[in-house]
Structures are given as C-alpha cells and as structure tokens.
Write a protein that holds these residues in place. Sequence first.
Motif, PDB file in Angstrom:
ATOM      1  N   THR A 421       0.863  -1.178   0.000  1.00  0.00           N
ATOM      2  CA  THR A 421       0.000   0.000   0.000  1.00  0.00           C
ATOM      3  C   THR A 421       0.897   1.223   0.000  1.00  0.00           C
ATOM      4  N   ALA A 422       0.510   2.247  -0.743  1.00  0.00           N
ATOM      5  CA  ALA A 422       1.322   3.459  -0.841  1.00  0.00           C
ATOM      6  C   ALA A 422       0.404   4.657  -1.022  1.00  0.00           C
ATOM      7  N   GLY A 429       3.932   7.631  -8.310  1.00  0.00           N
ATOM      8  CA  GLY A 429       4.396   7.359  -9.663  1.00  0.00           C
ATOM      9  C   GLY A 429       4.557   5.883  -9.928  1.00  0.00           C
ATOM     10  N   SER A 430       5.139   5.162  -8.949  1.00  0.00           N
ATOM     11  CA  SER A 430       5.327   3.716  -9.108  1.00  0.00           C
ATOM     12  C   SER A 430       5.652   3.107  -7.762  1.00  0.00           C
ATOM     13  N   VAL A 431       5.438   1.808  -7.665  1.00  0.00           N
ATOM     14  CA  VAL A 431       5.899   1.007  -6.539  1.00  0.00           C
ATOM     15  C   VAL A 431       6.760  -0.107  -7.111  1.00  0.00           C
ATOM     16  N   TYR A 448      -1.218  -2.100  -5.711  1.00  0.00           N
ATOM     17  CA  TYR A 448       0.149  -2.450  -6.088  1.00  0.00           C
ATOM     18  C   TYR A 448       0.393  -3.918  -5.727  1.00  0.00           C
ATOM     19  N   ASN A 449       0.288  -4.745  -6.771  1.00  0.00           N
ATOM     20  CA  ASN A 449       0.265  -6.185  -6.545  1.00  0.00           C
ATOM     21  C   ASN A 449       0.948  -6.874  -7.724  1.00  0.00           C
ATOM     22  N   LYS A 450       1.978  -7.657  -7.444  1.00  0.00           N
ATOM     23  CA  LYS A 450       2.688  -8.382  -8.486  1.00  0.00           C
ATOM     24  C   LYS A 450       3.037  -9.782  -7.992  1.00  0.00           C
ATOM     25  N   MET A 465       9.381  -0.033  -2.639  1.00  0.00           N
ATOM     26  CA  MET A 465       9.788   1.361  -2.690  1.00  0.00           C
ATOM     27  C   MET A 465       8.800   2.156  -3.528  1.00  0.00           C
ATOM     28  N   ALA A 466       8.253   3.227  -2.954  1.00  0.00           N
ATOM     29  CA  ALA A 466       7.292   4.081  -3.650  1.00  0.00           C
ATOM     30  C   ALA A 466       7.968   5.383  -4.053  1.00  0.00           C
TER      31      ALA A 466
END
Length: 652
Positions: A421-422, A429-431, A448-450, A465-466
């Motif tokens: 979570t961010a 911009g990205s995680v 944000y899930n991979k 890292m966000a």
Amino acid sequence: MAAPIVSGLVGLMRSANPLLNAADIQAVLKRRSSGAGTPISPQYGWGIPSAADAVIAALSGANAANPNLYDASIVNRTTPLFSLYSSQGRNHFYTVVPQMASASILGTLKPAPSYAVAPTQWTSLSCPTPPPPCNNASIGLPGVQVLNPDGTNAGVNAGVRNFVSGGFAPDANPNPGYSLSNSLGVAAPYAQWTQKIPDTARQPLTFSFAADTLYPLAYTPRGNLVSGYNLFPGVTTIGIYPRTLINVYVSHVNPTGGAAMVPLYRLSRKCGDFTSSVCTPGSPNYNAFHVSHFYSTSPTEVATLTTAPYNYKKDGIEGYVFPTSYANAPVTGAARLCRLLDPVRDEAILFPGTGTNGKACNPPFPSYATGSYYSSQFGSANWIGWIVPNYAGNSPPSVSLTSPANGATYSLGSSVQLTATASDSNGIGSVKFYANGVLVATDNTSPYNKSWTPAAAGSYRIYAMATDNNSASLQATSNPVDITVGSCPNTIPTIANAGFEIPSLGFGNYDDAPAGASWTFVPVWGGGQSGISANGSVFTDHNPNAPAGSQVGYIQGANTISQVINFPSCGTYRVRISAAQRDLFYNESTLGLDLYVDGAYHGSLTPADRNYVTLTSSQFYVSAGNHTITFQGVNNGYDNSVFIDSVQIISP
C-alpha cells in the motif's frame, strides 16, 4: 581594517552562511561598517566593519539583495548539505561549501586517483653516446605513456616525474626531472650525464617514472533542487544545478536551547590508503577509480576510522546536526540522518529518514551501482543525528509491504505474491519491489500487486519502494520482510583436513602446496606462496603455536588456499576460522584475507595482528552439491603472510 583581519571576518561570515558569494559579503560588510552602508570619506571608505554585526547579519540571511536583514535573536540557521555522486569512483560526496561542490563537479576535488605511466622503470647503458665522452650528453630516456587509473591510454597533458632509483645518482642530472605529456599522453623525460667521473667508470642507471597529476574524477549533483540557490560557483553547464536532500545547521548552538549540536565530520580515503578487494586488481569488485568519503558524528568512531585498517583522513566538519540523544524530532519537520553502507562497493550514503516521524532508515533504491545495495550499517545504529530534509516544498510518500508475511516459507518454483500500500499528497508514480537488492517487479497503478517466482532457493529480504509522481528524488522504502524459499535444512558439511595437520611436517618445517593435503594451494614464487607450516618454522617461529594441533595453513602475498566441499543440503551458512598475521619480525604490514564462495566475494576475514583470533564470515547461500571455498590473500605490495587454522562451516 587590515586585509588579514577582513579575510578572517569573511571566513566567519561564510561559516554563518556558506551560500554567501563575494557580492553578498561586500554588501553586508559595507552595511555593517561604521558608515552604515554609506561611504565616510575617500580616505576612510565605508568605515570599520563590526565583526559581530556582520556575522549576525549573515546568520539572519542578509545578502546583496537585502543587506539590511539583521536579527540578533537568531542563533543558528540551516544550510544545504549538497549531495554529489561519482559513478566512476563509486562514491558519495556531501559538503556545505559551494566551492567544494564546484571542485567535485569540475574534477579537481581531492582525494582522487592518480594517472599511471608505462614504463615505470628503465635502465641505461653505462655510457650510451658513442664514442665517449658522455659528459653532459643526453642519456636518452624513453618516451613515457600516461595511462588512466585503469591502465588504458590517457590522451591528456599530465606531469611525469623521472628520478634515479638505482645506480650512482650523482651520475645523472637532473634528479628528479619533470616533463609534461603531449596531447596523446606521451611524455619525453630528459636527463644527462654529469662530469663528475670518467666515462670508463660510469655504471648503468635505473630511472623510475611516475605521474604527477591527479585523474579528474567528476561528480554530479543528486537530490532535490535548492530553493533560492541556482548555480554553483564557476559551473555554468545547463542541467548541473545545486541539489540535496539534507539541510544541516551552521553552528553548535542548539536553536531550541537544548543540548549542543554535534559536528558532522567528513573523512576520506582512496585506494593505496587501505587494503580492500575494491582496490585489488583481478578482484570481482575492483575499481581503479575508487575513492571513499565517510561521515560521522561520533569522535570515538572518527578516532577508530582514522587508524589502521580503515586509514581514513579527517577532512573537516560539514555543518552540525541534532544529537541522537533526542528520541523524537527536536524541531518540526526534522528527520533522522540515516547512514548505510554498500559493503561490496565500499560506499556510504546519507539520506533523511522517512515513515512515521522520519525514523525509518530503510535503504534507498535503486542502488547507485549494480550488483549490491546499501544493506548494512557501521556501528550500532543506522542513523547518526537529526536533520531538516530538503523536499523542495513537497513530501515523500509512505509505503508498507503487506505481502508476503515476515518469516514465510515457500517451496522452490512457487510464486510469491508481492503486495504494497502506498500514498502521497501528489500521487504515486510507481511502486517497485526488491529482493536482496535486485528489482523483481514494478507496478505503476493501485492496487500495487505483483507475482514473483524466485529462481533459486535461499533467504530473501524484500522491500517495496514508492516514488512520488512529481519527483523521482522523493522516495520511501518500506520496512523489510524476510522469507525463505526451498527446503534447506542447513546440514553442516565435512571439511577435509580442516586443521591443516596432513601431511605431518614435523616441528620447524613448512611446505608450499604439499601433496595429500586435501586443499588446493596456489603458490607463485616471486610473489609469494601458500601451503602448510608446522610450529617453529621460518614462517611461524615468532608467532604463538597453532591454536589447534601443531600446523596451520599459510598464504604469502596475493595467493590462495581453496577446497571443493560437498554440501549435503542447500542452506545458508557461514565460514569460521582461526587466523593470525605473521609476526612483524617478517611481515612489513598486514595481509588482507578475503573469502570467496564459488568465486563470489563474501567479505574480509583479516586478522589484526600476530595473535590468533576467531573470525566468522557473512552469510551465504548454496545449493546442495559441490562448492568451492577460497581464501584469497589481498596484498598491499609488501611481503606479508597470514595463517589459517580450524576451518569450519557453520549454520547461522
């Protein structure tokens, strides 16, 4: 007022506000002189400056645009700790002095690596000018090629020194000599025979050559732009602007009235000052351009780092920070000054803490150099004080890693769900997800899930890292999660001849690369050797007896001892040894001892002196099967040896 006094006053003003330029200094001095900004007369000029008032004005922010600023209640102020990085030197440099930042950008900052030359030595004939006489005749020194620190040809103008290093020095003139290389990097050194002795008595002379110019190691600014300060002195290149993530204070006076601020010491060293695989040609981590800056707020730590084996030099103080005695931020917006190390690259990085109350010192990603990351701390903590971050009017995001669970175990081949979570006031911009410092997945949209499938069994430390969507410099790293992949019971393997007792040599004897020892020794006569020594030999007779049994393994110079060991199971292990330096009756200094597993570097096991100590390596993962453990001598150019005994493989 006398020029030396004015110069001292200017130094005080720049200590109070390092960003003041010459025009600022002049304007403030005029305003804080007895003429109060108005010329008194042609004879007396602007009058006599008040040192106290000028320093208070500098603290107050007075400059050429507004020389009237003056607030006697101000006891301290923040200033940018400019952040710069050299990818070639693999080194972070931080300074409050704009002129030093300019020097780093322009490649004139010290320490820096030196150019090399080829050849480094040349020997003359006894009288090379036929027929005699040789008096006052040129000796005919060869051309000398200037080389970059990595040995490649350097097409630069560089100074080359030549001097007589062997033979009867008064036979030649000059001694030493100096020449400048041409645009191709080739120097033409010169020396001539003197008239001091007859030609028939002349002896060959050996000349040595050395570069007399430092390599221009260049740095680039990193971090956020500095509000109100747009250019470094003498740097006009488009895109090279002052940047930092950290503001420090200019004096020891605590603006809150509490405990005194502590100095931020800057230390430095370069290859040649210390022994490390980073500075050893042929090592996987070798970097001919490497220099290292280190920062500390502890006088005790500084005293340790400025002695062997670290051999840092104390350069000075780069501002002041709140001490670590504060449990929480001493002023609004303050964060911890975090310090982490990249142990593989010999890099130290400073950055502001993130997370709740600015207390999280999780490593920043990506690493500035591939193959490793800022994964360890020096000393007992990963932070050294409190500072005021420079977020350029913004703030970093927050991020939490919610999956996998800490301590989770996965079988090799199964997928690991990575979830975070961010949030950020401007948007994310990205995680990015990192495992053991390596980027394994990126997600640019919420949630944000991979999914990630590890390629090998072992232990993994995972971070998320966000990044702020408006600034790549505004990042935050989550707390880590540790997982284990694969079934690894960590079965301890057997090491053959772990105490080097086979073959039995008898008291006073040693043997290089003895047969039947189960170890592979790489002795190279002329550069040292490796083998086994009994107590009382020419190697060990000034050392204490072997800590176990009566024999030890030895490495002389940059050589190795290795063994192929069968690991019954995969797992995470360490190597433990007893080790000692050869007594200084023989050793000229110390021999570094590095550990490699299957060719991968796993840290130093260098003993400090002649007394045997137990040393344990960092953790490493191996699969079941045969793996090579190698002990590598790391020489500093002298005749040095190290002893090894009681080799063990242990489970952490």
